[in-house]
Design a protein around this motif. Sequence first.
Motif, PDB file in Angstrom:
ATOM      1  N   ASP A  89      44.279   0.127  30.333  1.00 35.24           N
ATOM      2  CA  ASP A  89      44.803   1.455  30.885  1.00 35.24           C
ATOM      3  C   ASP A  89      45.561   1.305  31.956  1.00 35.24           C
ATOM      4  OD1 ASP A  89      43.343   3.016  28.847  1.00 35.24           O
ATOM      5  OD2 ASP A  89      41.792   3.517  29.944  1.00 35.24           O
ATOM      6  N   THR A  90      44.946   0.238  32.865  1.00 38.07           N
ATOM      7  CA  THR A  90      45.913   0.058  34.119  1.00 38.07           C
ATOM      8  C   THR A  90      47.166  -0.373  33.895  1.00 38.07           C
ATOM      9  OG1 THR A  90      43.595  -0.561  35.146  1.00 38.07           O
ATOM     10  CG2 THR A  90      45.837  -1.411  36.392  1.00 38.07           C
ATOM     11  N   TRP A  91      47.553  -1.175  33.040  1.00 38.07           N
ATOM     12  CA  TRP A  91      48.599  -1.713  32.489  1.00 38.07           C
ATOM     13  C   TRP A  91      49.771  -0.685  32.104  1.00 38.07           C
ATOM     14  CZ3 TRP A  91      51.043  -5.952  34.253  1.00 38.07           C
ATOM     15  CH2 TRP A  91      50.143  -7.046  35.075  1.00 38.07           C
ATOM     16  N   ALA A  92      49.009   0.127  31.215  1.00 41.19           N
ATOM     17  CA  ALA A  92      49.809   1.231  30.522  1.00 41.19           C
ATOM     18  C   ALA A  92      50.140   2.386  31.815  1.00 41.19           C
ATOM     19  CB  ALA A  92      48.745   2.048  29.649  1.00 41.19           C
ATOM     20  N   ARG A  93      49.479   2.413  32.845  1.00 47.06           N
ATOM     21  CA  ARG A  93      50.009   3.243  33.907  1.00 47.06           C
ATOM     22  C   ARG A  93      50.818   2.597  34.858  1.00 47.06           C
ATOM     23  NH1 ARG A  93      46.147   7.529  35.457  1.00 47.06           N
ATOM     24  NH2 ARG A  93      44.835   8.060  33.746  1.00 47.06           N
ATOM     25  N   LEU A  94      50.959   1.360  34.773  1.00 49.02           N
ATOM     26  CA  LEU A  94      51.758   0.490  35.994  1.00 49.02           C
ATOM     27  C   LEU A  94      53.224   0.824  36.158  1.00 49.02           C
ATOM     28  CD1 LEU A  94      51.181  -1.990  37.955  1.00 49.02           C
ATOM     29  CD2 LEU A  94      52.201  -3.448  35.812  1.00 49.02           C
ATOM     30  N   PRO A  95      53.914   1.038  35.260  1.00 49.67           N
ATOM     31  CA  PRO A  95      55.400   1.643  35.389  1.00 49.67           C
ATOM     32  C   PRO A  95      55.355   2.890  36.327  1.00 49.67           C
ATOM     33  CG  PRO A  95      55.234   1.010  32.966  1.00 49.67           C
ATOM     34  CD  PRO A  95      53.779   1.045  33.748  1.00 49.67           C
ATOM     35  N   SER A  96      54.489   3.838  36.324  1.00 48.17           N
ATOM     36  CA  SER A  96      54.590   5.018  37.164  1.00 48.17           C
ATOM     37  C   SER A  96      53.662   4.718  38.400  1.00 48.17           C
ATOM     38  CB  SER A  96      53.968   6.250  36.449  1.00 48.17           C
ATOM     39  OG  SER A  96      52.574   5.840  36.175  1.00 48.17           O
ATOM     40  N   ASN A  97      52.840   4.142  38.341  1.00 46.33           N
ATOM     41  CA  ASN A  97      51.904   3.681  39.556  1.00 46.33           C
ATOM     42  C   ASN A  97      52.516   2.985  40.528  1.00 46.33           C
ATOM     43  OD1 ASN A  97      49.908   5.537  38.712  1.00 46.33           O
ATOM     44  ND2 ASN A  97      48.530   3.830  38.090  1.00 46.33           N
ATOM     45  N   ILE A  98      53.362   1.828  39.789  1.00 48.93           N
ATOM     46  CA  ILE A  98      54.116   1.070  40.686  1.00 48.93           C
ATOM     47  C   ILE A  98      55.125   1.563  41.658  1.00 48.93           C
ATOM     48  CG2 ILE A  98      55.949   0.263  39.205  1.00 48.93           C
ATOM     49  CD1 ILE A  98      55.416  -2.688  39.865  1.00 48.93           C
ATOM     50  N   LEU A  99      55.489   2.895  41.297  1.00 50.48           N
ATOM     51  CA  LEU A  99      56.453   3.756  41.865  1.00 50.48           C
ATOM     52  C   LEU A  99      55.943   3.859  43.576  1.00 50.48           C
ATOM     53  CD1 LEU A  99      57.976   6.076  39.324  1.00 50.48           C
ATOM     54  CD2 LEU A  99      59.081   3.813  40.276  1.00 50.48           C
ATOM     55  N   GLY A 100      54.877   3.936  43.578  1.00 45.46           N
ATOM     56  CA  GLY A 100      54.021   4.145  44.956  1.00 45.46           C
ATOM     57  C   GLY A 100      53.955   3.081  45.841  1.00 45.46           C
ATOM     58  N   ILE A 101      54.367   1.763  45.643  1.00 49.92           N
ATOM     59  CA  ILE A 101      54.378   0.616  46.388  1.00 49.92           C
ATOM     60  C   ILE A 101      55.116   0.711  47.533  1.00 49.92           C
ATOM     61  CG2 ILE A 101      55.199  -1.879  46.444  1.00 49.92           C
ATOM     62  CD1 ILE A 101      53.923  -2.215  43.832  1.00 49.92           C
ATOM     63  N   PRO A 102      56.434   1.374  47.574  1.00 51.42           N
ATOM     64  CA  PRO A 102      57.187   1.412  48.700  1.00 51.42           C
ATOM     65  C   PRO A 102      56.531   2.484  49.524  1.00 51.42           C
ATOM     66  CG  PRO A 102      58.617   1.695  46.908  1.00 51.42           C
ATOM     67  CD  PRO A 102      57.357   1.668  46.188  1.00 51.42           C
ATOM     68  N   VAL A 152      42.052  -2.250  37.690  1.00 49.59           N
ATOM     69  CA  VAL A 152      41.679  -0.673  37.803  1.00 49.59           C
ATOM     70  C   VAL A 152      42.967   0.141  38.429  1.00 49.59           C
ATOM     71  CG1 VAL A 152      39.878   1.128  38.455  1.00 49.59           C
ATOM     72  CG2 VAL A 152      39.278  -1.392  37.822  1.00 49.59           C
ATOM     73  N   PHE A 153      43.292   1.403  38.159  1.00 53.83           N
ATOM     74  CA  PHE A 153      44.434   1.713  38.492  1.00 53.83           C
ATOM     75  C   PHE A 153      44.482   2.778  39.954  1.00 53.83           C
ATOM     76  CE2 PHE A 153      43.045   4.181  35.062  1.00 53.83           C
ATOM     77  CZ  PHE A 153      42.629   5.369  35.475  1.00 53.83           C
ATOM     78  N   ASP A 154      43.311   2.651  40.321  1.00 54.16           N
ATOM     79  CA  ASP A 154      42.812   3.730  41.572  1.00 54.16           C
ATOM     80  C   ASP A 154      43.499   3.023  42.970  1.00 54.16           C
ATOM     81  OD1 ASP A 154      41.558   5.237  39.740  1.00 54.16           O
ATOM     82  OD2 ASP A 154      39.647   5.176  41.002  1.00 54.16           O
ATOM     83  N   TYR A 155      45.007   2.817  42.780  1.00 53.54           N
ATOM     84  CA  TYR A 155      45.733   2.221  43.836  1.00 53.54           C
ATOM     85  C   TYR A 155      45.641   2.636  45.277  1.00 53.54           C
ATOM     86  CZ  TYR A 155      47.939  -0.468  40.095  1.00 53.54           C
ATOM     87  OH  TYR A 155      48.204  -1.283  38.885  1.00 53.54           O
ATOM     88  N   SER A 156      45.805   3.878  45.432  1.00 53.74           N
ATOM     89  CA  SER A 156      45.651   4.361  46.763  1.00 53.74           C
ATOM     90  C   SER A 156      44.259   3.976  47.519  1.00 53.74           C
ATOM     91  CB  SER A 156      45.735   5.954  46.865  1.00 53.74           C
ATOM     92  OG  SER A 156      46.899   6.353  46.551  1.00 53.74           O
ATOM     93  N   ARG A 157      43.175   4.021  46.499  1.00 47.87           N
ATOM     94  CA  ARG A 157      41.861   3.571  47.194  1.00 47.87           C
ATOM     95  C   ARG A 157      41.839   2.321  47.518  1.00 47.87           C
ATOM     96  NH1 ARG A 157      37.841   5.381  42.777  1.00 47.87           N
ATOM     97  NH2 ARG A 157      36.469   4.083  44.307  1.00 47.87           N
ATOM     98  N   TRP A 158      42.386   1.428  46.537  1.00 47.16           N
ATOM     99  CA  TRP A 158      42.371  -0.208  47.084  1.00 47.16           C
ATOM    100  C   TRP A 158      43.166  -0.243  48.102  1.00 47.16           C
ATOM    101  CZ3 TRP A 158      38.705   0.965  44.322  1.00 47.16           C
ATOM    102  CH2 TRP A 158      38.761   0.963  42.919  1.00 47.16           C
ATOM    103  N   ILE A 159      44.263   0.309  48.049  1.00 50.39           N
ATOM    104  CA  ILE A 159      45.123  -0.084  49.661  1.00 50.39           C
ATOM    105  C   ILE A 159      44.565   0.391  50.569  1.00 50.39           C
ATOM    106  CG2 ILE A 159      47.216   0.798  50.715  1.00 50.39           C
ATOM    107  CD1 ILE A 159      47.798  -1.558  49.064  1.00 50.39           C
TER     108      ILE A 159
END
Length: 374
Positions: free
Chosen positions: A252-265, A315-322
Amino acid sequence: MSLRAWQNPWRVMLAVNVAVMAGVFIHKVMLPPYVPYIHLLVDYHFGFVKRALIGAIVALFTQKVPVWLVFALGGAVWLATALLFVKLFRRTFGFDAAHMPLFVFIAGSPFFLKNFMHTLGHFDIYGCLFSIILLLIPGRSIGFVLLAVLFSIILILIHHIHLLMYLPTIIVIVVLRHYLTAGIGRLNLAVGVISVLALGALFLALQFWGTMPIPEADFVAYLKIRMSDPARTDLLSFSYIWYQPLSKEISDTWARLPSNILGIPVFALLIWLHSPLWRYFSGLIRSLASDFHRQVVIAGIVGVTAAYLIMFAMVFDYSRWISNWAVCLFLILHAVKTLPSTRVVPTIAGDDRKTSVLGWIVTLIPRVGVIRPF
């Protein structure tokens, strides 16, 4: 506002941060507590399962769990964390005018208390709370190590992802406050090694054998019994997480990666906004009297960061992890400040215009979020 207040804008920023936190709380209580509420319902009724400790403790006091308990319990933990952090900062740095910018950049960071308010009821803050306690109490005794182990066991039972989220930071705190101070002897080395192995075994047990042993429909039926309002079936929509294997979480995390990675900048920008804080932290590390201490600190930061990179892949909760990664660095900063140094490091300059602008931007950002930025 008086001229005197504008001459010391950092106190104004502090007041604005309090107002922002209040606004985040009001917004939070208006949202359905999907994930936090179901964690208060799950206990050990069907045996040893993951993510059940908090619910099991709640079950000792009440069989019917009201929704407001999410905000009451989460708010109490948030308040305790905030008060203990204020005490920690006072002990480590003090609240004189020179250190007010540093306090604003940490306590007012959208990564820290404001984001914990946005994620009220989630389990992340427990790791921060226990880490602050370990920073407040004396660290020379072997009892300090054993308390850290107890806290780590509790965190893994609350949620096994704490193995990556806050246990590395707790290990760094124990190393900096105990092993670098008391030295490495046979007893504390043996306790440390055995503890790490035991915690790893507990994590594996929960990860691979902690799934719910009954059909999901029966599980949901039991949760309804514990609800004060069984009609709120929408709050049970996350029951599948007690059945989802690690492989599904990763896919699930890798499936969401293309959209979630846009938040890295955006994450990179948020980190850059704290640049005065990072420069001060870097100065503290360079000022350490021992090269070995400096190497241990750098290795600890690398280890904590590596653990979060692993979480990013799982796990794709990127904002929490950062956000929690930044909080871990804030906590390690306090531990580093207690180590012997060769010079006094100048704190963040409160009269610098660029620093003041960054302080205001950090102050006005209400939180980072859970998955995507904001």
